[in-house]
Design a protein around this motif. Sequence first.
Motif, PDB file in Angstrom:
ATOM      1  N   ARG A 155      -2.065   3.847  -0.711  1.00  0.00           N
ATOM      2  CA  ARG A 155      -2.832   4.619   0.284  1.00  0.00           C
ATOM      3  C   ARG A 155      -2.104   5.926   0.583  1.00  0.00           C
ATOM      4  O   ARG A 155      -0.889   6.019   0.486  1.00  0.00           O
ATOM      5  CB  ARG A 155      -3.025   3.801   1.548  1.00  0.00           C
TER       6      ARG A 155
ATOM      7  N   ASN B  63      -3.797  -0.327  -4.857  1.00  0.00           N
ATOM      8  CA  ASN B  63      -3.773  -0.451  -3.417  1.00  0.00           C
ATOM      9  C   ASN B  63      -3.005   0.668  -2.704  1.00  0.00           C
ATOM     10  O   ASN B  63      -2.831   0.624  -1.503  1.00  0.00           O
ATOM     11  CB  ASN B  63      -3.167  -1.817  -3.031  1.00  0.00           C
TER      12      ASN B  63
ATOM     13  N   GLY C 294       0.797  -1.221   0.000  1.00  0.00           N
ATOM     14  CA  GLY C 294       0.000   0.000   0.000  1.00  0.00           C
ATOM     15  C   GLY C 294       0.824   1.263   0.000  1.00  0.00           C
ATOM     16  O   GLY C 294       0.332   2.347  -0.266  1.00  0.00           O
TER      17      GLY C 294
END
Length: 66
Positions: free
Chosen positions: A63, A61, A30
């Motif tokens: 973040r 994915n 992430g």
Amino acid sequence: MVFVLEDVPEAQHLCRKAAAYLADVLEARGTCGYNQRVRWDCDSLAQALLAGHRFDLPIRNARSIC
């Protein structure tokens, strides 16, 4: 590496390979950092996202850490 060699035609396969590796790291974790011993950071994440974008690699994915 991707941005240092981006204007070298003979190195494009290496740049794509490096970008694919970064996309895999982002998919798995992430986020990313300088290396395994350094915690994630904004500039490493930004560089990885830019490299993935340059080669149209899907990065689902990632973040926000910043």
